[in-house]
Design a protein around this motif. Sequence first.
Motif, PDB file in Angstrom:
ATOM      1  N   UNK A  73       0.795  -1.230   0.000  1.00  0.00           N
ATOM      2  CA  UNK A  73       0.000   0.000   0.000  1.00  0.00           C
ATOM      3  C   UNK A  73       0.828   1.281   0.000  1.00  0.00           C
ATOM      4  N   UNK A  74       2.125   1.210   0.311  1.00  0.00           N
ATOM      5  CA  UNK A  74       2.949   2.417   0.265  1.00  0.00           C
ATOM      6  C   UNK A  74       3.035   2.972  -1.152  1.00  0.00           C
ATOM      7  N   UNK A  75       2.719   2.158  -2.146  1.00  0.00           N
ATOM      8  CA  UNK A  75       2.611   2.675  -3.509  1.00  0.00           C
ATOM      9  C   UNK A  75       1.580   3.800  -3.588  1.00  0.00           C
ATOM     10  N   UNK A  76       0.530   3.720  -2.782  1.00  0.00           N
ATOM     11  CA  UNK A  76      -0.495   4.759  -2.787  1.00  0.00           C
ATOM     12  C   UNK A  76       0.025   6.050  -2.184  1.00  0.00           C
ATOM     13  N   UNK A  77       0.822   5.950  -1.123  1.00  0.00           N
ATOM     14  CA  UNK A  77       1.441   7.138  -0.536  1.00  0.00           C
ATOM     15  C   UNK A  77       2.370   7.804  -1.546  1.00  0.00           C
ATOM     16  N   UNK A  78       3.191   7.012  -2.217  1.00  0.00           N
ATOM     17  CA  UNK A  78       4.125   7.565  -3.193  1.00  0.00           C
ATOM     18  C   UNK A  78       3.385   8.190  -4.361  1.00  0.00           C
ATOM     19  N   UNK A 121       6.896  13.357  -6.102  1.00  0.00           N
ATOM     20  CA  UNK A 121       6.898  13.804  -7.504  1.00  0.00           C
ATOM     21  C   UNK A 121       7.468  12.785  -8.489  1.00  0.00           C
ATOM     22  N   UNK A 122       8.314  11.868  -8.025  1.00  0.00           N
ATOM     23  CA  UNK A 122       8.884  10.872  -8.934  1.00  0.00           C
ATOM     24  C   UNK A 122       7.904   9.744  -9.259  1.00  0.00           C
ATOM     25  N   UNK A 123       6.705   9.818  -8.684  1.00  0.00           N
ATOM     26  CA  UNK A 123       5.700   8.785  -8.944  1.00  0.00           C
ATOM     27  C   UNK A 123       4.419   9.385  -9.536  1.00  0.00           C
ATOM     28  N   UNK A 124       4.557  10.558 -10.133  1.00  0.00           N
ATOM     29  CA  UNK A 124       3.393  11.187 -10.755  1.00  0.00           C
ATOM     30  C   UNK A 124       2.825  10.349 -11.892  1.00  0.00           C
ATOM     31  N   UNK A 125       3.644   9.477 -12.467  1.00  0.00           N
ATOM     32  CA  UNK A 125       3.165   8.632 -13.565  1.00  0.00           C
ATOM     33  C   UNK A 125       2.098   7.638 -13.108  1.00  0.00           C
ATOM     34  N   UNK A 126       1.961   7.458 -11.788  1.00  0.00           N
ATOM     35  CA  UNK A 126       0.938   6.547 -11.270  1.00  0.00           C
ATOM     36  C   UNK A 126      -0.418   7.227 -11.088  1.00  0.00           C
ATOM     37  N   UNK A 127      -0.436   8.546 -11.152  1.00  0.00           N
ATOM     38  CA  UNK A 127      -1.706   9.256 -10.985  1.00  0.00           C
ATOM     39  C   UNK A 127      -2.643   8.895 -12.141  1.00  0.00           C
ATOM     40  N   UNK A 128      -3.890   8.730 -11.806  1.00  0.00           N
ATOM     41  CA  UNK A 128      -4.877   8.388 -12.818  1.00  0.00           C
ATOM     42  C   UNK A 128      -5.065   6.904 -13.038  1.00  0.00           C
ATOM     43  N   UNK A 129      -4.181   6.090 -12.487  1.00  0.00           N
ATOM     44  CA  UNK A 129      -4.328   4.634 -12.604  1.00  0.00           C
ATOM     45  C   UNK A 129      -5.343   4.156 -11.570  1.00  0.00           C
ATOM     46  N   UNK A 130      -6.301   3.391 -11.998  1.00  0.00           N
ATOM     47  CA  UNK A 130      -7.294   2.846 -11.079  1.00  0.00           C
ATOM     48  C   UNK A 130      -6.646   1.794 -10.181  1.00  0.00           C
TER      49      UNK A 130
END
Length: 259
Positions: free
Chosen positions: A149-154, A159-168
């Motif tokens: 679940x720390x993937x959700x925090x990141x 900022x280095x994980x902005x590519x995950x925004x928008x992924x369901x």
Amino acid sequence: MPTKDVVIVASENGALRGGKAGGLGDVVRDLPKALGKLGWRISVISPAYGFLHRENTSKFRSRISFPFGGREEHGDFFEVTVEDHAQNVRYFVFEHPSVSGNPIYVNDPPNEPFKTDALKYALFCSAVGQFLKTIHRPYVLHLHDWHASTLLLLRELHPEFNHLKGIKTAFTIHNLAIQGTRPMRNHASSVESWFPELFVDSEWIHRWRDPRYEEPCYCPMAVGIQYADKVNTVSASYAKEILMPSTSLGFYAGEGLEV
């Protein structure tokens, strides 16, 4: 956007020789097979623990750079071939000295619960987050228990994980009693030690801290429940149980997260 792709991130994978420690490993073994038969394309990612890429037929996939401990770390991802190959399923494991060790889970002293495993899985999540840049979008990100679940925090804060925004995202609860809680700050195994760059502005702590503790603490299980798009459990009966409070008489239900 509609998709038939899902990326499963978990601490165990019973499809791999030596990759199971409990029931979580069974689910991560069987769910991809079922989805694959329905036409989904599945990538399953788990730690190698220093041995899974050796005990199973594997091929080096890529070396990934990722932030951890205030520096750039590097780790290796391997693609694993299993004997009981499932249709439309690919298996990956991540190898790094800090996630090596057998047995899979470490029992730390009672006064420092999850000290070792919380650090291990925070590093794993950071590496996976960067590895996901190599997986074609769109896909659904399916996280299993507190370890992932720390993937959700990141995704939300780094900022280095902005590519995950928008992924369901989906979060599956296997054992609500095991929550992975660690201090926010002032410890070698704390969110501050893993990702000190987040603490330049620490206003976010108030939203992410576990309100059950006087000192700021981070509860990965609660983060999965609060920040994933969808939450489910491993059975319908368990889903009902965890909505009720646990009791001192041995009824293990919401474990403080039912409110």
